[in-house]
Design an enzyme around this catalytic site. Sequence first.
Site, PDB file in Angstrom:
ATOM      1  CG  LEU A  76      60.611  26.596  73.712  1.00  0.00           C
ATOM      2  CD1 LEU A  76      62.086  26.208  73.726  1.00  0.00           C
ATOM      3  CD2 LEU A  76      59.841  25.758  72.687  1.00  0.00           C
ATOM      4  CB  THR A 103      49.613  24.222  79.977  1.00  0.00           C
ATOM      5  OG1 THR A 103      48.879  24.211  78.758  1.00  0.00           O
ATOM      6  CG2 THR A 103      48.703  24.695  81.102  1.00  0.00           C
ATOM      7  CD  GLU A 110      33.480  18.694  93.310  1.00  0.00           C
ATOM      8  OE1 GLU A 110      32.995  17.723  92.690  1.00  0.00           O
ATOM      9  OE2 GLU A 110      34.363  19.435  92.837  1.00  0.00           O
ATOM     10  CG  HIS A 158      64.908  16.116 117.080  1.00  0.00           C
ATOM     11  ND1 HIS A 158      63.538  16.093 117.180  1.00  0.00           N
ATOM     12  CD2 HIS A 158      65.358  16.850 118.134  1.00  0.00           C
ATOM     13  CE1 HIS A 158      63.177  16.771 118.270  1.00  0.00           C
ATOM     14  NE2 HIS A 158      64.270  17.244 118.855  1.00  0.00           N
TER      15      HIS A 158
END
Length: 468
Positions: A40, A43, A202, A447
């Site tokens: 399961l 992708t 590209e 901080h």
Amino acid sequence: MADYDYDVLVIGAGPGGYVAAIRAAQLGLRTACAESRETLGGTCLNVGCIPSKALLHASEIYEEAKGGHLTKFGIDFQGVTLNLDQMHAEKAKAVKELTGGVEFLFKKNKVTWLKGKAAFQDAHTVDIAGQKVTAKNIVIATGSSVMPLPGVEVDQKTVVDSTGALEIPKVPEHMVVIGGGVIGLELGSVWRRLGAKVTVVEFVDQILPGFDGEVRRETAKLFKKQGMELKLSTKVTGVTVADGVATVTVEPAAGGASETLTADAVLVSIGRKANVDGLNLEAIGLELNKRGQIETDHSFRTKVDGVWAIGDCIPGLMLAHKAEDEGVAVAENIAGQTGIVNEDVIPSVVYTMPEIAGVGLTEEAARDKTAESGGIKVGKFPFAANSRAKTNRDTDGFVKIIADAKTDRVLGVWIVSSLAGTLIAEAAIAMEFGATSEDIAYTCHAHPTHAEAIKEAAMAVQGKPIHI
């Protein structure tokens, strides 16, 4: 009332599908999920998000140890070597644990896993591996797959797609990546860190189509600084392979003289397409849009009563977390509740180093949208001026906040930083609640943290950053 085998049948067990199934079961609906993989998770868990992040993390550690970055902190290594087999094994272990985790969740929530591919017979009936299954509601969550490049054959040896790029058994000497989008840059980064020369080709004039223009320009500089070659405004006209060596022919996108690149690995990564083949949508009269996707309304209903769709197979960003949110929403809508996904506040992340993240509008889109209503205000803060980034020697990048000039409402946030994927969550929450830049600026941040850069960028929108 018709008697169905299930109240809800989900087709596909990726992030959208398995979440939809679990949520539907939690809401008391008899639920099944059809999935043809042996495991399961779709992708994302099997050959996408999870294994790629495992390799990204491992390769980052290797580069830090091998490249001398740790020496400045007083940590010296001698004789660092790469055990690629072990790196792959650890990646596989993470995948197994997570896919097994989804199977456990199915059992826990009493979701039935129907193993096999599903094809519609009518709007309430599907065939799954020869078995007829009926359901009152059917959710299509079949995800997406790699977009092929016409004329280029992927053999998963020399010429690979994103799945094959996760399993390369030896570090290439030269990898050519066709496509400067998210997946190409992430996987190209992995193999560059491990020792490959990487060239990205590209078609358009910048990497990362769809991202903020300033972010695209800044990250291109960073990738070049890291040693990645970027060939922009360039198109691939052919790829041939002989004896494990690929010859890639390229030429300017606008036309001109061609040249060839020689590589022992070529990654084809030009995008993804919806997985709808084999569903037999014709049987229920469901047509696809021009991009081969299934159209739905805001509730994720298709035009066919009882049939719903979510995730990569419908319009919108192809992202696992978008699909997950839609999975929850569609289950709640089926149960008669109100499930909503704000498609305008979906964060995107590139898991390179530094990471690149954004949510909302780009500066260009925001300017266009507000051109007649007063325009925008933009605030930026560089990590070079952030105290925690300084101490970590992690100063690449910036935070950029785009706000409506009249209302001060935040329209978009873009971050380039080692922690961008985590930091963007604050921006997404702020935007979901309709925050102004002033709201963020006057919210106390711990901080020293990288997150203070978000506060300072918000203060910069107001024209009053403190530390720059």
